[in-house]
Design a protein around this motif. Structure first.
Motif, PDB file in Angstrom:
ATOM      1  N   SER A 106       0.805  -1.230   0.000  1.00 27.46           N
ATOM      2  CA  SER A 106       0.000   0.000   0.000  1.00 27.46           C
ATOM      3  C   SER A 106       0.831   1.270   0.000  1.00 27.46           C
ATOM      4  O   SER A 106       0.408   2.285  -0.563  1.00 27.46           O
ATOM      5  N   PRO A 108       3.582   3.707  -1.190  1.00 28.84           N
ATOM      6  CA  PRO A 108       4.405   3.876  -2.390  1.00 28.84           C
ATOM      7  C   PRO A 108       5.858   4.218  -2.080  1.00 28.84           C
ATOM      8  O   PRO A 108       6.754   3.790  -2.809  1.00 28.84           O
ATOM      9  N   SER A 276      -1.119   6.165   3.105  1.00 26.74           N
ATOM     10  CA  SER A 276      -0.793   5.876   1.707  1.00 26.74           C
ATOM     11  C   SER A 276      -1.300   6.977   0.770  1.00 26.74           C
ATOM     12  O   SER A 276      -0.608   7.370  -0.185  1.00 26.74           O
ATOM     13  N   SER A 277      -2.500   7.504   1.047  1.00 21.98           N
ATOM     14  CA  SER A 277      -3.062   8.546   0.175  1.00 21.98           C
ATOM     15  C   SER A 277      -2.234   9.823   0.235  1.00 21.98           C
ATOM     16  O   SER A 277      -2.121  10.538  -0.767  1.00 21.98           O
ATOM     17  N   SER A 280       0.975   9.305  -1.904  1.00 20.91           N
ATOM     18  CA  SER A 280       0.787   9.032  -3.341  1.00 20.91           C
ATOM     19  C   SER A 280       0.921  10.316  -4.144  1.00 20.91           C
ATOM     20  O   SER A 280       0.616  11.408  -3.633  1.00 20.91           O
TER      21      SER A 280
END
Length: 280
Positions: A106, A108, A276-277, A280
């Motif tokens: 998840s 990056p 994770s968001s 990203s």
């Protein structure tokens, strides 16, 4: 799949079920003696102490500290992993391996895989223990007066107060995840690139982006609070209304173990998703 138990495990399960049955009988007898108005009149009330305007529930702090100490003791006992794992080590390795694989897929930026993994597993273990003892283990109930003084303490007529049944606990963890996600984003992208994300894809979107970020800890915490706090109240009502032998035990087990573990997993996975968001 056939499940087999050793002689030692059968003895432990027999003692556990026998103790549970005794507690259920005591619970039913206690409920029969208590008027319905007294039982449901104070439903949802908490033991709240006010110190210089700072209101808190002492049971949340005491039970939360107890769970933290328990987790530290478990970590101390399992600090040395054996080459040939026993059952406890195999279970812990399975949990940690599953979480690491999810986090690794998840996140990056691989520099933040390990810290995110530590945060997610810590949240899961604390919330899982909290939910299980709060929903599945008969414990203690504290009845307090309006001024915060204790009126009555009853044993085995209620469940342990789960720290996750207190919105303050869940909101603290959700805000902590939000802050960590933005700190990781600044370290990963740099301050300027992180600042640009607030105005993406157009500067007029800044209010929407701001509301979206503020909504994360609210929905993150309310989801867990609604399931655990609502489940505890539902179990309390159904336990009184049914008055059957095994029904309260089944409800305690379902909400405490099944729903509690699922919600612990969901909360930790949402934490991974929010971090994770931002990366990203």
């Amino acid at each position: 799949m056939k499940i087999t138990f050793s002689k030692k495990e059968k003895i432990f399960l027999s003692i556990f079920i026998a103790a549970y049955v005794v507690v259920a009988i005591l619970n039913i007898q206690q409920l029969k003696k208590t008027p319905m108005e007294e039982i449901f009149g104070g439903l949802g009330k908490r033991w709240i102490v006010d110190i210089n305007g700072f209101r808190f529930n002492p049971m949340t702090i005491m039970v939360g500290a107890g769970i933290a100490v328990l987790l530290i003791l478990i970590a101390y006992r399992l600090r040395r992993f054996e080459l040939v794992p026993n059952r406890k080590q195999a279970l812990m390795e399975s949990i940690l391996e599953t979480f690491y694989e999810i986090v690794d897929e998840s996140i990056p930026d691989k520099r933040f895989v390990k810290p995110t993994f530590v945060i997610a597993t810590t949240l899961f273990l604390f919330i899982a223990f909290s939910n299980v003892i709060g929903g599945a283990v008969p414990g203690i109930n504290v009845v307090a007066a309006e001024d915060g003084s204790i009126q009555k303490i009853t044993l085995f007529s209620d469940i342990w107060p789960a720290p996750t049944g207190d919105l303050n606990t869940n909101l603290t963890y959700a805000v902590l995840v939000l802050i960590i996600s933005h700190v990781f984003a600044i370290k990963s992208k740099g301050f300027k690139e992180w600042l640009k994300t607030w105005f993406y894809p157009n500067p007029v979107m800044f209010p929407i982006n701001l509301i979206g970020e503020l909504a994360k800890p609210i929905s993150h915490s309310l989801r867990l609070f609604g399931n655990i706090g609502g489940g505890a109240i539902l179990v309390y009502i159904l336990s009184y209304m049914t008055k059957y032998f095994f029904a309260p035990i089944v409800f305690w087990g379902f909400f405490g173990i099944f729903v509690g573990l699922v919600q612990a997993f969901v909360f930790s996975m949402l934490a991974v998703a929010y971090i994770s968001s931002q990366l990203s």
